[in-house]
Design a protein around this motif. Sequence first.
Motif, short mmCIF file in Angstrom:
data_model
loop_
_atom_site.label_atom_id
_atom_site.label_comp_id
_atom_site.label_asym_id
_atom_site.label_seq_id
_atom_site.Cartn_x
_atom_site.Cartn_y
_atom_site.Cartn_z
N UNK A 36 0.83 -1.20 0.00
CA UNK A 36 0.00 0.00 0.00
C UNK A 36 0.86 1.26 0.00
N UNK A 37 1.80 1.35 0.92
CA UNK A 37 2.59 2.57 1.11
C UNK A 37 3.84 2.59 0.24
N UNK A 38 4.41 1.42 -0.03
CA UNK A 38 5.62 1.37 -0.86
C UNK A 38 6.86 1.62 -0.05
N UNK A 39 7.86 2.25 -0.64
CA UNK A 39 9.13 2.47 0.04
C UNK A 39 9.92 3.56 -0.67
N UNK A 40 11.03 3.98 -0.05
CA UNK A 40 11.91 5.00 -0.60
C UNK A 40 13.18 4.37 -1.16
N UNK A 41 13.87 5.11 -1.99
CA UNK A 41 15.14 4.67 -2.53
C UNK A 41 15.92 5.88 -3.03
N UNK A 42 17.18 5.67 -3.37
CA UNK A 42 18.02 6.76 -3.86
C UNK A 42 17.62 7.17 -5.27
N UNK A 43 17.97 8.38 -5.63
CA UNK A 43 17.66 8.93 -6.95
C UNK A 43 18.44 8.16 -8.01
N UNK A 44 17.75 7.75 -9.06
CA UNK A 44 18.38 7.03 -10.16
C UNK A 44 18.38 7.90 -11.42
N UNK A 45 19.07 7.43 -12.44
CA UNK A 45 19.08 8.14 -13.72
C UNK A 45 17.68 8.22 -14.31
N UNK A 86 5.56 6.76 -3.83
CA UNK A 86 5.88 7.14 -5.20
C UNK A 86 4.81 8.05 -5.80
N UNK A 87 3.55 7.67 -5.62
CA UNK A 87 2.44 8.42 -6.23
C UNK A 87 2.39 9.85 -5.70
N UNK A 88 2.60 10.01 -4.39
CA UNK A 88 2.50 11.34 -3.77
C UNK A 88 3.87 11.88 -3.36
N UNK A 89 4.92 11.48 -4.08
CA UNK A 89 6.28 11.90 -3.72
C UNK A 89 6.43 13.42 -3.72
N UNK A 90 5.88 14.11 -4.70
CA UNK A 90 6.00 15.57 -4.78
C UNK A 90 5.47 16.25 -3.53
N UNK A 91 4.36 15.74 -2.99
CA UNK A 91 3.77 16.35 -1.80
C UNK A 91 4.53 15.95 -0.54
N UNK A 92 4.89 14.68 -0.45
CA UNK A 92 5.53 14.17 0.75
C UNK A 92 6.97 14.66 0.91
N UNK A 93 7.67 14.89 -0.21
CA UNK A 93 9.11 15.17 -0.18
C UNK A 93 9.45 16.51 0.44
N UNK A 97 13.57 -2.22 5.01
CA UNK A 97 14.83 -2.73 4.46
C UNK A 97 15.31 -1.90 3.27
N UNK A 98 14.40 -1.15 2.66
CA UNK A 98 14.76 -0.32 1.52
C UNK A 98 15.32 1.04 1.95
N UNK A 153 13.77 9.25 -2.51
CA UNK A 153 12.50 9.60 -3.16
C UNK A 153 11.64 8.35 -3.25
N UNK A 154 10.34 8.54 -3.46
CA UNK A 154 9.41 7.42 -3.52
C UNK A 154 9.68 6.51 -4.71
N UNK A 155 9.65 5.21 -4.44
CA UNK A 155 9.93 4.21 -5.48
C UNK A 155 8.70 3.37 -5.82
N UNK A 156 7.76 3.27 -4.90
CA UNK A 156 6.57 2.43 -5.11
C UNK A 156 5.46 2.89 -4.19
N UNK A 157 4.23 2.43 -4.48
CA UNK A 157 3.09 2.72 -3.61
C UNK A 157 2.81 4.20 -3.46
#
Length: 584
Positions: free
Chosen positions: A157-166, A191-198, A275-276, A184-188
Amino acid sequence: MNNFKNKFYMGLIFFIFFIIVIRLFHLQIIKGEVYNKLSEQNRVRIIKIPAPRGIIYDRNGIPLVENIPSFSVSLSPEYTQNIDIKILSEILNIPEEEIANKIKKKPESIYIPIRIKENLTFKEVAMLEARKSEIPGLIIEIEIKRHYVYKEATAHLIGYLGKITEEHIKNNPSFRELPSYFKVGQAGLEYIYDDKLRGIPGEKVVEVDALGRELRLIKEIPPRKGEDLYLTIDAFLQESAYETLKNYDGTFIAIKPDSGEILALVSTPSFDSNLFVEGIDPKYWTALINNPKKPLLNKAIQGLYPPGSTFKVITALAGLEEGLITPEQILTTCHGGLSFGKWTFGCWRKDGHGAVNLRRALAESCDVYFYELGRILGINRISKYAKTLGLGSPTGFSSDEKNGLVPDEEWKKKVLKTNWFLGDTFNTSIGQGFLKVTPLQMALVMATIVNGGIKYKPTIIRNMQPEFEKLNLNQNNLDIIKDALIAVVNEPSGTAAQARSNLIKFGGKTGTVQVVSKKVKEKFSYKHFEHHAWFIGFAPLDTPEIAFSVIIEHGGSGGAVAAPVAKNILEGYILKKRQLNVEN
């Protein structure tokens, strides 16, 4: 002669002077800005400050995701030539080669520190501080780390974070200005609301000495925290669903029938999103993506399954809406199967159900009744009502949900290049054959049946204006279906009678999906040849507050497995709420 020499020397002096002037002009005017920056870099360090991400709460204000403090160590790029890697290796317990490789991959800007290690222990921080004078350009920072409170229970549901990729930079060039260790958001939802959450990163301008040690803070622009998210999820129902499902392969999704709000969404097997956060171990990642049970797949919206006998709800509603049957009508007598040409279409009860009407056909899931009803309706009318109730197309909940498939004559001719046969209609009428649905779609079907024929677009964000479509369905027919679904659980002959609960009264429809032919299943005893077990339902009976679907992959019978799982989830939810009230 002397006059010539004097002129020569004078000319040489003027020439050298001219060269010096040109060089000064080049250095101070043409290249002045460049060298000014280099000069500033020798005494000033600009450090980017990540913004704390917004907190994610459930519908009752319980945090599902929170931020906790964490230490990290970085090196300022301009001092890496003077670093004694061995000291860092000993303190941080990292191979020297790994540190050297990180230093080689310098960022594009001298302002971006090179991240060496995150999540330092207090012992590591103390040792680094004690030997700071020996490590030029050392930066120790307190950061905010993401923590997923419910771990595996909310991963899909919520997903996870990860480092910025190319790939991130390609889609959003502004990411290039951020340090590579920013998350930054990678899934869930991350990811979908990364702009708001970040949020918006800040920065700190610090004066440093020749060894890169901080002397004074020149200027600081504080980061702006990301927006908080308030979900429609109920943390207690979510937790109960995961605790019940964690030893199965399957999914559970629950919806509020009067608004389309998602109350719970669990897919198993799962993974721990935490773990991510620290950078997932490559071995663990490889194990996840190669796992045949597909723990990264959100089965609630991406799993495609034949609906089995849960589809009989739609076949029954189609018959009523078209005026082809009445509730009391004995449509057929079940002797354990139906013969058609050289084929026999069996009923799950080999000795048959006898004479059955609609209510009993749904309560006891008589296949022969629905074969006959399918013959009367025809595939196109069955397909019409299935699509009206939302099957065969995405619900609008997520961009990566699957469409599913509702077949008809035109589809088969176009895709399979062959005609539609009556046997195809028999199979479709009981939810087998070419039909494919997602568990979310079936939960919405149940919600639409019990809320009076309103098809909502499912939502996960609290206080959003619901989007819905009022279907042209007869309320009396919906009540007839609902009454039969109550009998499925609450009458002794119902297929889910063993799932009756003393804590909560609920109704629904069981489904058992054949994975391989009966001959193959009888010959082999492989787990993956077992049937899929379905149950779609609602609770409580009078004024439903939850509509849900659950599927257990290769679980066996819907009545023996999926319905009791649903019961355990609902009871666990009630007990958790009661416990909270006692504690409060």
